[in-house]
Design a protein around this motif. Structure first.
Motif, PDB file in Angstrom:
ATOM      1  N   ILE A  12      -7.981 -18.264 -38.874  1.00 29.36           N
ATOM      2  CA  ILE A  12      -8.421 -18.937 -37.648  1.00 29.36           C
ATOM      3  C   ILE A  12      -8.094 -18.093 -36.430  1.00 29.36           C
ATOM      4  N   ALA A  13      -6.927 -17.490 -36.401  1.00 23.80           N
ATOM      5  CA  ALA A  13      -6.533 -16.651 -35.267  1.00 23.80           C
ATOM      6  C   ALA A  13      -7.429 -15.425 -35.146  1.00 23.80           C
ATOM      7  N   VAL A  14      -7.753 -14.775 -36.250  1.00 23.58           N
ATOM      8  CA  VAL A  14      -8.616 -13.589 -36.221  1.00 23.58           C
ATOM      9  C   VAL A  14     -10.035 -13.958 -35.790  1.00 23.58           C
ATOM     10  N   LEU A  15     -10.580 -15.025 -36.312  1.00 23.97           N
ATOM     11  CA  LEU A  15     -11.924 -15.454 -35.931  1.00 23.97           C
ATOM     12  C   LEU A  15     -11.976 -15.889 -34.460  1.00 23.97           C
ATOM     13  N   GLY A  16     -10.956 -16.567 -33.977  1.00 24.55           N
ATOM     14  CA  GLY A  16     -10.907 -16.961 -32.568  1.00 24.55           C
ATOM     15  C   GLY A  16     -10.853 -15.759 -31.648  1.00 24.55           C
ATOM     16  N   LEU A  17     -10.051 -14.774 -32.001  1.00 24.24           N
ATOM     17  CA  LEU A  17      -9.973 -13.552 -31.205  1.00 24.24           C
ATOM     18  C   LEU A  17     -11.303 -12.807 -31.202  1.00 24.24           C
ATOM     19  N   THR A  18     -11.984 -12.778 -32.336  1.00 24.24           N
ATOM     20  CA  THR A  18     -13.292 -12.123 -32.426  1.00 24.24           C
ATOM     21  C   THR A  18     -14.316 -12.813 -31.520  1.00 24.24           C
ATOM     22  N   VAL A  19     -14.321 -14.120 -31.514  1.00 26.71           N
ATOM     23  CA  VAL A  19     -15.248 -14.869 -30.663  1.00 26.71           C
ATOM     24  C   VAL A  19     -14.961 -14.596 -29.189  1.00 26.71           C
ATOM     25  N   LEU A  20     -13.696 -14.554 -28.810  1.00 30.33           N
ATOM     26  CA  LEU A  20     -13.331 -14.269 -27.425  1.00 30.33           C
ATOM     27  C   LEU A  20     -13.773 -12.871 -27.004  1.00 30.33           C
ATOM     28  N   VAL A  21     -13.566 -11.885 -27.853  1.00 31.01           N
ATOM     29  CA  VAL A  21     -13.966 -10.511 -27.531  1.00 31.01           C
ATOM     30  C   VAL A  21     -15.481 -10.414 -27.390  1.00 31.01           C
ATOM     31  N   LEU A  22     -16.222 -11.020 -28.287  1.00 35.03           N
ATOM     32  CA  LEU A  22     -17.690 -11.002 -28.197  1.00 35.03           C
ATOM     33  C   LEU A  22     -18.176 -11.712 -26.939  1.00 35.03           C
ATOM     34  N   GLY A  23     -17.528 -12.802 -26.561  1.00 37.99           N
ATOM     35  CA  GLY A  23     -17.902 -13.507 -25.337  1.00 37.99           C
ATOM     36  C   GLY A  23     -17.667 -12.660 -24.095  1.00 37.99           C
ATOM     37  N   VAL A  24     -16.559 -11.939 -24.051  1.00 35.43           N
ATOM     38  CA  VAL A  24     -16.278 -11.070 -22.908  1.00 35.43           C
ATOM     39  C   VAL A  24     -17.291  -9.934 -22.839  1.00 35.43           C
ATOM     40  N   VAL A  25     -17.636  -9.343 -23.973  1.00 34.82           N
ATOM     41  CA  VAL A  25     -18.625  -8.258 -23.998  1.00 34.82           C
ATOM     42  C   VAL A  25     -19.989  -8.773 -23.541  1.00 34.82           C
ATOM     43  N   ALA A  26     -20.409  -9.935 -24.013  1.00 37.10           N
ATOM     44  CA  ALA A  26     -21.697 -10.500 -23.604  1.00 37.10           C
ATOM     45  C   ALA A  26     -21.707 -10.809 -22.113  1.00 37.10           C
TER      46      ALA A  26
END
Length: 129
Positions: A12-26
């Protein structure tokens, strides 16, 4: 051999961090204006492109008047010295006054460009110095 299992908390922590990084890039791409599909073609270029698609490559724009919203009205001619015809240009469609849908053209003209001027003469409105 012992089977290694991924703990649910770590997943859950890894997937949450991935979503946050993708959101910042977008968000960064949108803010920079380099996102695909976020730029709009200028009205003058759009009208010329649409006129050349319908009237041929020698079509020229005689007059452009802003309408309501992203609608643009004006006159185009099939070529130099040609008789100008009225048009209504939307981002995905251009309707000419001599098209078979004349009633639709008049209704759109009165709704979107109520102060539309009379057609210009045979010379282009913009002259070169």
């Amino acid at each position: 051999m012992a089977r290694r299992a991924i703990r649910t908390d770590r997943l859950i922590a890894v997937l949450g961090l991935t979503v946050l990084v993708l959101g910042v890039v977008a968000l960064w791409f949108v803010a920079q204006g380099s996102g695909a599909g976020f730029t709009e073609e200028p009205a003058s270029r759009r009208v010329l492109r649409q006129a050349r698609e319908q009237l041929g490559r020698t079509a020229e724009v005689r007059l452009i008047e802003p309408g309501r919203g992203r609608v643009v009205c004006g006159y185009v001619a099939p070529g130099r010295g040609g008789r100008p015809v009225g048009f209504i240009s939307r981002p995905n469609r251009m309707l000419l006054s001599h098209d078979p849908l004349n009633a639709e053209f008049r209704a759109m003209m009165s709704a979107d460009c109520p102060d539309f001027p009379e057609p210009p003469g045979p010379r282009p409105v913009v002259t070169r110095p």
